[in-house]
Design a protein around this motif. Structure first.
Motif, PDB file in Angstrom:
ATOM      1  N   THR A   2      59.654  30.233 104.847  1.00 58.68           N
ATOM      2  CA  THR A   2      60.922  30.122 104.590  1.00 58.68           C
ATOM      3  C   THR A   2      60.970  28.154 104.326  1.00 58.68           C
ATOM      4  N   THR A 119      58.416  37.365 103.569  1.00 59.88           N
ATOM      5  CA  THR A 119      59.369  38.066 104.558  1.00 59.88           C
ATOM      6  C   THR A 119      60.381  38.677 104.308  1.00 59.88           C
ATOM      7  N   HIS A 121      63.285  36.950 103.883  1.00 58.68           N
ATOM      8  CA  HIS A 121      64.317  36.115 104.379  1.00 58.68           C
ATOM      9  C   HIS A 121      65.155  35.299 103.399  1.00 58.68           C
ATOM     10  N   LYS A 188      73.638  36.319 101.310  1.00 56.77           N
ATOM     11  CA  LYS A 188      72.868  36.869 102.457  1.00 56.77           C
ATOM     12  C   LYS A 188      72.523  38.409 102.234  1.00 56.77           C
TER      13      LYS A 188
END
Length: 570
Positions: A2, A119, A121, A188
């Motif tokens: 990230t 991941t 994210h 998101k």
């Protein structure tokens, strides 16, 4: 991993993207990579938005523009992965916002960005500055009650979802179009939004569209029934040349008259033959197809007319031939010119007397079969060369129909390409975004010597080599696309743009070389024939088609020049 680092966007960040833009002013085209683009006034889009809002209402208009932006976002996510494959995830992702700016839609200022492809994210917070949609609304509709950057949101949702390979929702939390100080968007994963289900409904067809689709389906079904009755049942094609063929052959479809289909290899003669059968009163009976060139000469009679047990060594049981299997229906004989003399004589009797004898049998059997024959060679030339019986030729030639090659009906190519795309999407369990604009343009400039069959093979290759949700480019279609291999001798420049050759370029260049080097006409002809035979892998019929000659005419020239010996061997 990230990343929270937000780089300041500089001019250099746009450099690799700007290089993707190419103007072909003389052609009336603008390219961004392999996608054709438009320059369109914001005022025109503003008028369009106002008309949609007035016609459909705000909610349905919002859904329309969200879906419009969504399609553009899918294309650009594909480009982002290709342009910066080795960059950090966040820098690679920022290609989308940069493209928004480059296209003049909005200036993007990153405020917070967390991207981790490994991941999954994702979180972003961006400011949109000088949105063209805010300007459009302020001009035509005034202040709105809710955020107005609809197509920009659709783009962002599609781009982010495709880039992350998971469903991402982008929403505008404040918007200048409804009186706020700034346009702020937050993105998101869908599961992190409480109103995700409500928002996703904008990307689905609304009740009016569903009703239209249902009515459209009913109309399509009725139209197919009417088309079958009225004769438009001949595959895919709307070009004048193809419609003329369909209209001509439909006049004979209902009767029993023999039909002779003429045309190059791959033009769809079997599709036409099946359509004639389905349009006839024999539609509920058998349709049997046979490629006469695919059967060894010594077996063709048994294959066509059947064989009795013990007729020859290896005939261990009685077997029906294709004609008996097609009794009451239709038989399609492709490459009929390849029939042996004995098979031609038997076929003539079947056509004249409606009866046949199996190989090794002495009893005649009545038969009721409609014959549709096809050939990519001239039967008249075969008769003149002594290869084909004249009486059989006249019997088959009652209703000849010339099927145009694909290069003479290029208006149908997009329809055919879409048909094959749907076919191979199902077959390979994937869904591409279709042909790029440049790939389609190159297809429309290619001569297609293999016709529709070649197009089908090319589209299959494209689908195989292209991942889901990606556009099929020219490199995926053609393993080796000839730089000057199209109909007019056009070529590609360094940017991959198509440059049309003038008549002088395509004709005088190589002619001048021939005269300068004192090459004789016989030598030119010999080299052309040798090259055609190489391209056709020593198949005389195929080489003849490449040269625009009949097979007997080319065979005569090949023997005369010594390329073929008297036995016909190269």
């Amino acid at each position: 991993m990230t990343s929270n680092y937000i780089p300041e966007l500089k001019y250099s960040d746009y450099q690799d993207l700007s290089e993707q833009v190419h103007f072909q002013s003389t052609e009336g085209k603008i390219w961004f990579g392999e996608q054709r683009m438009l320059l369109l006034q914001v005022s025109a889009m503003a008028n369009f938005r106002r008309e949609l809002v007035n016609s459909l209402g705000i909610e349905r208009a919002k859904g329309f523009f969200l879906r419009l932006g969504y399609q553009s976002g899918l294309k650009d996510a594909e480009m982002a992965r290709k342009l910066r494959p080795n960059s950090p995830d966040s820098e690679m992702f920022l290609v989308g916002p940069l493209l928004h700016s480059l296209k003049g839609m909005v200036k993007v200022k990153p405020m917070q960005l967390e991207v981790d492809l490994e991941t999954g994210h994702f979180y972003c917070e961006l400011e949109w500055i000088d949105s063209f949609e805010v300007e459009a609304c302020q001009t035509e509709l005034g202040l709105m009650a809710e955020p107005v950057c609809w197509s920009l949101l659709g783009y962002a949702c599609a781009y982010s979802s495709s880039f992350m390979k998971r469903e991402i929702i982008i929403q505008e939390t404040s918007c200048r179009g409804c009186g706020d100080e700034r346009c702020i968007i937050i993105g998101k994963p869908a599961e992190e939004w409480e109103n995700a289900a409500e928002f996703k409904r904008y990307f689905q067809a609304d009740p009016i569209i569903e009703e239209l689709y249902e009515l459209q389906s009913q109309v399509s079904s009725l139209r197919k029934c009417l088309e079958k009755q009225e004769g438009q049942y001949y595959g895919i094609g709307q070009s004048p040349a193809y419609k003329k063929v369909c209209k001509t052959i439909d006049k004979a479809a209902r009767g029993k008259v023999s039909v002779l289909l003429l045309g190059e290899s791959g033009v769809g003669k079997e599709v036409i033959a099946r359509s004639v059968h389905l349009r006839s009163e024999r539609a509920d009976k058998a349709f049997v197809a046979l490629n006469c060139a695919a059967i060894p000469p010594e077996l063709i009679e048994a294959e066509l007319f059947g064989v009795e047990k013990g007729a020859y060594t290896g005939a261990n049981q009685t077997r029906l031939g294709r004609f008996e299997r097609a009794n009451g229906g239709t038989i399609f004989l492709d490459e009929v010119v390849e029939l042996t003399p004995r098979a031609q004589a038997t076929l003539l009797r079947v056509l004249q007397e409606s009866e046949l004898e199996r190989v090794g049998d002495s009893r005649t059997r009545k038969i009721d079969v409609r014959v549709i024959a096809a050939t990519n060679e001239s039967l008249a030339d075969a008769v003149e060369a002594g290869k084909f019986r004249s009486d059989l030729y006249y019997r088959l030639n009652v209703f000849p129909v010339q099927i145009p090659p694909l290069r003479e009906r290029l208006e149908d190519l997009p329809l055919l390409a879409e048909h094959f795309l749907q076919k191979f999407h199902l077959q390979y369990h994937k869904r591409t975004l279709g042909l790029s604009d440049k790939a389609l343009e190159l297809c429309l400039h290619y001569a297609w010597p293999g016709n529709i069959r070649e197009l089908e093979n090319v589209i299959e290759r494209g689908v195989i080599l292209t991942d889901s949700n990606e556009t099929i480019g020219q490199d995926a279609l053609f393993a080796v696309f000839p730089k000057t291999g199209n109909m007019r001798g056009d070529r590609l420049n360094a940017d991959g743009a198509l440059v049309q050759a003038t008549d002088t370029e395509t004709s005088t260049g190589w002619l001048t070389q021939i005269f300068d080097k004192n090459v004789s006409l016989d030598a030119v002809e010999e080299q052309l024939m040798r090259h055609a035979m190489e391209l056709a892998q020593q198949n005389v019929s195929q080489a003849a088609r490449l040269l625009g000659l009949t097979r007997p005419a080319l065979a005569y020239r090949l023997k005369k020049s010594g390329i073929l010996d008297s036995s016909g061997a190269a």
